[in-house]
Design an enzyme around this catalytic site. Structure first.
Site, PDB file in Angstrom:
ATOM      1  NE  ARG A 293      -3.855   1.944   2.596  1.00 54.84           N
ATOM      2  CZ  ARG A 293      -3.829   2.982   3.436  1.00 54.84           C
ATOM      3  NH1 ARG A 293      -2.783   3.136   4.251  1.00 54.84           N
ATOM      4  NH2 ARG A 293      -4.821   3.849   3.473  1.00 54.84           N
TER       5      ARG A 293
ATOM      6  CG  HIS B 157      -1.467   5.301  -0.282  1.00 51.63           C
ATOM      7  ND1 HIS B 157      -2.122   5.817   0.813  1.00 51.63           N
ATOM      8  CD2 HIS B 157      -2.327   4.411  -0.841  1.00 51.63           C
ATOM      9  CE1 HIS B 157      -3.328   5.261   0.912  1.00 51.63           C
ATOM     10  NE2 HIS B 157      -3.454   4.400  -0.075  1.00 51.63           N
TER      11      HIS B 157
ATOM     12  CG  ASN C 144      -0.707   8.595   3.080  1.00 48.95           C
ATOM     13  OD1 ASN C 144      -1.053   7.495   2.659  1.00 48.95           O
ATOM     14  ND2 ASN C 144      -0.134   9.508   2.302  1.00 48.95           N
TER      15      ASN C 144
ATOM     16  CG  HIS D 240      -8.004  -3.710  -1.264  1.00 50.70           C
ATOM     17  ND1 HIS D 240      -9.021  -2.791  -1.423  1.00 50.70           N
ATOM     18  CD2 HIS D 240      -6.883  -2.979  -1.034  1.00 50.70           C
ATOM     19  CE1 HIS D 240      -8.541  -1.554  -1.284  1.00 50.70           C
ATOM     20  NE2 HIS D 240      -7.248  -1.656  -1.061  1.00 50.70           N
TER      21      HIS D 240
END
Length: 295
Positions: free
Chosen positions: A66, A70, A98, A197
């Site tokens: 992740r 990001h 975040n 996910h």
């Protein structure tokens, strides 16, 4: 799935124009052999530290994957997400996606410390983050891919980019697709990359509206399986418990497989941004079925 997961590692081509800590990075194309001579043990170092971290805490694999995602959706894959606030820099760690959520920074720090002993001022943090994401996927049973290397580290961060570019859990399907298209990614990339996910957790605050008040009428999301909704309500109260964690894929939460897509077919996607892949677009729906039916 391999081809589509590789796409995220290629975002850095032309999108990471700055260099902070790497003397050796030029302005050319990225390629997997970039450190073969300047730091031949680079990939081994990343793999070993990540393996140790994931063995200690399996959730860390998802956190590192992740972190790369990001990072890449803001100014390219340039490690800008690692920068703390200082001088003119407002850290991306403070953004809504975040804050109290992005994890794994200490693992990247440990990798960087070992790397600096082995080959000082050579390997960029951006490449470390990209390699850690790949190794995290492999360690949890997912596909491997060659990571093109030679990224430059950012000299600045973008709080607004982090707030605006990264898809949010309650975005509409069209908003999410638009955010992907702005990165040069298409609907196939969206569905494939959402498959990450299959590992990791999400906080109650990221999906609370689904079992309680999806449309502002005090009713749960009508695309949510009722028994699954009951499970969510038990540990995600209407108020409080914001940081309570839930598996994104309750079937095999620490294994990188296609059960995430199977869950969507059963209307048991945790986040709204997951379930809309199956309920809000015909092309996306067929892609979900393809991945669900074929590991």
């Amino acid at each position: 799935m391999v081809h589509y997961i590789i796409v995220i590692t290629l975002l850095a081509l032309g999108l990471a124009p700055h260099c902070l800590s790497s003397k050796t990075v030029g302005g050319g194309y990225l390629y997997p052999q970039f450190y073969d001579h300047s730091c031949p043990k680079a990939q081994e170092i990343v793999r070993n530290v990540v393996a140790k971290a994931v063995a200690k805490e399996p959730r860390m694999a998802a956190s590192l994957l992740r972190l790369h995602f990001h990072d890449c959706f803001v100014k390219g894959c340039d490690a800008s997400i690692l920068l703390d606030s200082s001088g003119s820099i407002i850290s991306e760690k403070r953004s809504n996606p975040n804050r109290n959520s992005a994890r794994g920074f200490e693992v990247i720090d440990e990798i960087k410390a070992v790397m600096e002993k082995e080959c000082p001022h050579t390997v960029s943090c951006a490449d470390i983050v990209a390699l850690a994401a790949r190794d995290s996927t492999v360690l949890t049973g997912g596909p491997s891919w060659e990571v093109p290397l030679g990224r430059r580290d950012a000299r600045g961060a973008s709080l607004s980019g982090s707030n605006n570019n990264i898809p949010a859990p309650n975005n509409t399907f069209q908003t999410i697709l638009t955010k992907f298209k702005l990165q040069g990614l298409d609907i196939v990339d969206l569905v494939a990359l959402s498959g990450s996910h299959t590992i990791g957790n999400s906080r109650c605050t990221s999906f609370r509206q689904r079992p309680y008040n999806q449309s502002g009428n005090g009713q749960p999301d009508n695309t949510l399986d009722q028994s699954y909704a009951s499970q969510l309500r038990r540990n995600c109260p209407r108020s409080g418990g914001d940081q309570n964690l839930f598996f994104l894929d309750f079937v095999s939460p620490i294994k990188f497989d296609n059960s995430y897509f199977k869950n969507l077919l059963a209307n048991k996607g945790l986040l709204n941004s997951d379930q809309v892949l199956f309920t809000k677009n015909g092309e996306s729906r067929e892609l979900v079925k393809t991945y669900a039916y074929n590991q």
